[in-house]
Design a protein around this motif. Structure first.
Motif, mmCIF file in Angstrom:
data_model
loop_
_atom_site.group_PDB
_atom_site.id
_atom_site.type_symbol
_atom_site.label_atom_id
_atom_site.label_comp_id
_atom_site.label_asym_id
_atom_site.label_seq_id
_atom_site.Cartn_x
_atom_site.Cartn_y
_atom_site.Cartn_z
ATOM 1 N N SER A 25 20.105 1.364 28.755
ATOM 2 C CA SER A 25 19.435 1.554 29.560
ATOM 3 C C SER A 25 17.939 1.237 28.840
ATOM 4 N N ILE A 27 15.918 -2.390 28.535
ATOM 5 C CA ILE A 27 15.413 -3.438 29.397
ATOM 6 C C ILE A 27 15.816 -4.515 29.334
ATOM 7 N N SER A 109 10.905 8.299 34.220
ATOM 8 C CA SER A 109 10.231 6.965 33.483
ATOM 9 C C SER A 109 9.979 6.007 34.002
ATOM 10 N N ASP A 110 9.802 5.777 35.211
ATOM 11 C CA ASP A 110 9.731 4.518 36.474
ATOM 12 C C ASP A 110 11.401 2.885 35.424
ATOM 13 N N VAL A 111 12.359 3.480 35.219
ATOM 14 C CA VAL A 111 12.992 2.309 34.823
ATOM 15 C C VAL A 111 13.547 2.550 35.915
ATOM 16 N N LYS A 126 11.247 -2.366 34.200
ATOM 17 C CA LYS A 126 10.549 -0.876 34.433
ATOM 18 C C LYS A 126 8.780 -1.225 34.953
#
Length: 130
Positions: A25, A27, A109-111, A126
């Motif tokens: 997870s 970035i 989380s906008d990931v 993200k």
């Protein structure tokens, strides 16, 4: 034996690295299951430009980075076409017109996790909203 064969076949379809994208997870940019660029908050910056559908991650020295410019905003279950520029140990590479499947979109989380099977490239970005 048939079950083993089907499992192996399914693994070939997803390709080397897809499972690593699903397991991680952080970035960053993954190629063939390994991070080429991985965001670390202690010495990296990340950015997002919604009007250009562009994401970037760079270290503080601007020596390791990637820039991902999508044709549209990623949406859950969608596909985006993107251009990417990134650094490797030896040089800078650019690829244009890559189709990424939106494999995961965590709306809390906008990931977003994107995957391109032919190049075995995964990108975790993200969406930064202020």
């Amino acid at each position: 034996m048939l079950a083993c064969s089907l499992t192996a076949f399914h693994g070939c379809l997803e390709g080397y690295g897809f499972e690593k994208l699903q397991e991680n997870s952080d970035i960053g940019l993954m190629i063939k299951g390994s991070y080429a660029v991985r965001y670390d908050e202690s010495d990296f910056q990340m950015g997002f430009n919604e009007s250009r559908n562009e994401f970037w991650v760079t270290d503080d020295n601007m020596a390791d980075y990637f820039v991902l410019k999508c044709d549209k905003m990623p949406e859950p279950g969608g596909i985006v076409t993107a251009d990417i520029t990134y650094t490797t140990k030896n040089d800078t590479k650019s690829k244009s017109g890559i189709k990424f499947e939106v494999e995961d979109f965590d709306t809390d989380s906008d990931v977003v996790k994107l995957w391109n099977q032919p190049s075995k490239m995964g990108v975790i970005v993200k969406i930064l909203r202020y």
